[in-house]
Write a protein that holds these residues in place. Structure first.
Motif, PDB file in Angstrom:
ATOM      1  N   ASP A   5      85.996 -54.143 -33.638  1.00 15.56           N
ATOM      2  CA  ASP A   5      84.694 -54.713 -33.958  1.00 15.56           C
ATOM      3  C   ASP A   5      84.705 -56.207 -33.694  1.00 15.56           C
ATOM      4  O   ASP A   5      85.430 -56.956 -34.343  1.00 15.56           O
ATOM      5  CB  ASP A   5      84.368 -54.442 -35.434  1.00 15.56           C
ATOM      6  N   ASP A   7      82.420 -58.284 -34.285  1.00 20.66           N
ATOM      7  CA  ASP A   7      81.583 -59.048 -35.197  1.00 20.66           C
ATOM      8  C   ASP A   7      82.382 -60.090 -35.971  1.00 20.66           C
ATOM      9  O   ASP A   7      81.822 -61.093 -36.412  1.00 20.66           O
ATOM     10  CB  ASP A   7      80.883 -58.120 -36.195  1.00 20.66           C
ATOM     11  N   ALA A 157      81.854 -63.997 -31.362  1.00 19.67           N
ATOM     12  CA  ALA A 157      81.775 -63.205 -32.582  1.00 19.67           C
ATOM     13  C   ALA A 157      80.557 -63.629 -33.393  1.00 19.67           C
ATOM     14  O   ALA A 157      80.073 -64.758 -33.273  1.00 19.67           O
ATOM     15  CB  ALA A 157      83.036 -63.378 -33.421  1.00 19.67           C
ATOM     16  N   ARG A 158      80.100 -62.724 -34.213  1.00 19.68           N
ATOM     17  CA  ARG A 158      79.010 -63.064 -35.124  1.00 19.68           C
ATOM     18  C   ARG A 158      79.506 -64.006 -36.214  1.00 19.68           C
ATOM     19  O   ARG A 158      78.794 -64.902 -36.648  1.00 19.68           O
ATOM     20  CB  ARG A 158      78.438 -61.785 -35.763  1.00 19.68           C
TER      21      ARG A 158
END
Length: 225
Positions: A5, A7, A157-158
């Motif tokens: 992931d 994120d 990335a978030r």
């Protein structure tokens, strides 16, 4: 979240965060004193600090080269480079350092973000086992806090979590990325306990006494902070 992931990206310092760099320096100074005397130890330490002030990072080999120029007649100085290059870096990892990296990889992507030179710092990261633990995701800059645009391009990335023993670095990332970053301050090494070095900087989002404590944190704990 899982390791795939994008994120969440963990950005992790090395010296006095994953690896006891103060202990390494202590061993180096003891070696110089034993082999070349206290005066040589003190002079090398002085040069090392002068080089650090000039470059912004600790350049062991650069300081050694400068020291050698002052002592061209001492052939034994060539052995000092072997001490540095062949140092058992893995023995200087903080307890649970590699376990923490493995744990963080279950929460997001892990990236080493370190200051340093282009020879000794990669060697330290490789020989300690850190390089393999993050699958080669390693960034080394002279001033990493000035390279965040590059970091974000390489590892978009978030949200980021920065783990560093220098409150100055964490404060800089917070001022640039604001709510995009969570800062984690492991109080390890002399910088983390130097009242002058931490004065005037905002506290980190998370403060821990040792890197191994992160084994007790999950993504929600860190993002909630």
């Amino acid at each position: 979240m899982n390791g795939a992931d994008a994120d969440l990206v963990f950005l992790i310092d090395v010296d006095n965060t994953l690896l006891d760099n103060d202990g390494l320096i202590s061993d180096l100074m003891a070696h110089i004193e034993a082999e070349y005397g206290a005066a040589s130890r003190d002079r090398y330490a002085q040069i090392l600090e002068e080089v650090r002030a000039r470059l912004g990072y600790v350049d062991y080999l650069g300081a050694l080269q400068q020291y050698r120029l002052e002592h061209l007649d001492v052939q034994g100085l060539l052995g000092m480079s072997s001490f540095l290059i062949d140092y058992p870096f893995a023995q200087r990892l903080y307890p649970d350092a590699l376990r923490v990296l493995a744990h963080l990889q279950t929460l997001g992507s892990t990236v080493i973000l370190s200051d340093g030179d282009v020879v000794f710092q990669p060697r330290k990261i490789q020989q300690s086992g850190i390089w393999d633990a993050v699958a080669g995701q390693v960034l080394i800059y002279v001033h990493k806090e000035q390279m965040l645009h590059n970091v974000a391009q390489r590892y978009p990335a978030r949200h980021y979590v920065m783990i560093d023993d220098k409150l100055r670095i964490l404060d800089s990332l917070r001022s640039q990325w604001r709510d995009r970053v969570t800062t984690v301050f492991p109080r390890q090494g002399h910088y983390a306990h130097d009242t002058a070095a931490i004065a005037g900087f905002a506290p980190a989002d998370v403060t821990i006494e040792r890197i191994g404590e992160l084994l007790n944190y999950d993504a929600r704990d860190l993002l909630g902070a």
